[in-house]
Design a protein around this motif. Structure first.
Motif, PDB file in Angstrom:
ATOM      1  N   ASP A 159       0.924  -1.209   0.065  1.00 34.20           N
ATOM      2  CA  ASP A 159       0.022   0.005  -0.003  1.00 34.20           C
ATOM      3  C   ASP A 159       0.942   1.378   0.003  1.00 34.20           C
ATOM      4  O   ASP A 159       0.591   2.305  -0.779  1.00 34.20           O
ATOM      5  CB  ASP A 159      -0.962  -0.090   1.181  1.00 34.20           C
ATOM      6  N   ASP A 160       1.892   1.315   0.734  1.00 34.54           N
ATOM      7  CA  ASP A 160       3.005   2.322   0.811  1.00 34.54           C
ATOM      8  C   ASP A 160       3.408   2.684  -0.653  1.00 34.54           C
ATOM      9  O   ASP A 160       3.681   3.683  -1.159  1.00 34.54           O
ATOM     10  CB  ASP A 160       3.958   2.061   1.796  1.00 34.54           C
ATOM     11  N   ILE A 161       3.891   1.428  -1.398  1.00 37.68           N
ATOM     12  CA  ILE A 161       4.334   1.568  -2.758  1.00 37.68           C
ATOM     13  C   ILE A 161       3.599   2.442  -3.550  1.00 37.68           C
ATOM     14  O   ILE A 161       3.759   3.159  -4.524  1.00 37.68           O
ATOM     15  CB  ILE A 161       4.907   0.246  -3.141  1.00 37.68           C
ATOM     16  N   SER A 162       2.310   1.934  -3.607  1.00 41.14           N
ATOM     17  CA  SER A 162       1.216   2.255  -4.523  1.00 41.14           C
ATOM     18  C   SER A 162       0.581   3.685  -4.210  1.00 41.14           C
ATOM     19  O   SER A 162      -0.221   4.075  -4.939  1.00 41.14           O
ATOM     20  CB  SER A 162       0.184   1.198  -4.703  1.00 41.14           C
ATOM     21  N   ALA A 163       0.757   4.060  -2.991  1.00 52.85           N
ATOM     22  CA  ALA A 163      -0.091   5.412  -2.565  1.00 52.85           C
ATOM     23  C   ALA A 163       0.445   6.426  -3.620  1.00 52.85           C
ATOM     24  O   ALA A 163       1.571   6.925  -4.194  1.00 52.85           O
ATOM     25  CB  ALA A 163       0.673   5.790  -0.890  1.00 52.85           C
ATOM     26  N   PRO A 164      -0.841   7.395  -3.990  1.00 50.43           N
ATOM     27  CA  PRO A 164      -0.501   8.380  -4.864  1.00 50.43           C
ATOM     28  C   PRO A 164       0.400   9.396  -4.320  1.00 50.43           C
ATOM     29  O   PRO A 164       0.389   9.721  -3.041  1.00 50.43           O
ATOM     30  CB  PRO A 164      -1.950   8.902  -5.046  1.00 50.43           C
ATOM     31  N   PRO A 165       1.187  10.280  -5.075  1.00 53.03           N
ATOM     32  CA  PRO A 165       1.887  11.361  -4.498  1.00 53.03           C
ATOM     33  C   PRO A 165       0.809  12.353  -3.827  1.00 53.03           C
ATOM     34  O   PRO A 165      -0.273  12.536  -4.103  1.00 53.03           O
ATOM     35  CB  PRO A 165       2.519  12.026  -5.946  1.00 53.03           C
TER      36      PRO A 165
END
Length: 185
Positions: A159-165
């Motif tokens: 989830d951290d990797i794919s979090a939007p900017p």
């Protein structure tokens, strides 16, 4: 869990592996249900596209958790490679449908059919997993709490990797999940 809880406290409060996986299943069922409720309603294409993106994301993360952690743990304690091989083949079929949906948009030819096939395949897989595989896991003696902690930690990483900017620069090319439909020729 309090808002100031540490990551370790969150892991300590994590459900066991089967509860965590069932929550994932329920989340996907709810998303499919919401998507189905929009069928035939005009002006809902954007919301339908968002729901399909959410479904694809949830299924991708869930499959990764199972393939990286859950299935290997079961392989170590179960003498039923056929059940696990079949589950991995189900995941391969799901990945193929997700790949097709990533370049489709509501209104595209075969969009509805592809979503329907995905929903059917996922429901079949979930039914089989929650009955046969989860029962085997319960009977195996596996430490399902520890396994749940491992799954929760990996999910947090994914989830951290794919979090939007935090902010989007309008001058940069869009890195969104779905390309908008092309204008008619």
């Amino acid at each position: 869990m309090a808002p100031t809880a540490t990551r370790q406290e969150a892991l300590d409060d994590a459900p066991d592996a089967l509860q965590l996986l069932q929550r994932d299943h329920e989340r996907v069922r709810l998303l499919f249900g919401e998507l189905d409720s929009l069928r035939g309603i005009e002006d809902e294409d954007e919301r339908r596209a968002e729901l399909v993106d959410d479904i694809c994301y949830e299924l991708t993360v869930h499959s990764m958790l199972e393939e990286e952690i859950f299935y290997p743990a079961l392989r170590e304690v179960l003498d039923d490679d056929d059940m696990l091989d079949e589950a991995e083949l189900d995941h391969a079929g799901t990945r193929e449908l997700i790949t097709q949906l990533e370049v489709m948009y509501p209104g595209d030819e075969h969009f509805e059919a592809t979503v329907a096939v995905l929903a059917e395949e996922v429901e079949h897989h979930v039914d089989k997993e929650e009955s046969e595989m989860f029962e085997a896991a319960r009977a195996s003696g596996l430490d399902l709490v520890l396994l749940g902690q491992r799954l929760a930690a990996r999910r947090a990483e994914l989830d951290d990797i794919s979090a939007p900017p935090d902010a989007i620069d309008a001058t940069e090319p869009h890195e969104g999940r779905r390309t908008p439909p092309r204008a008619p020729d």
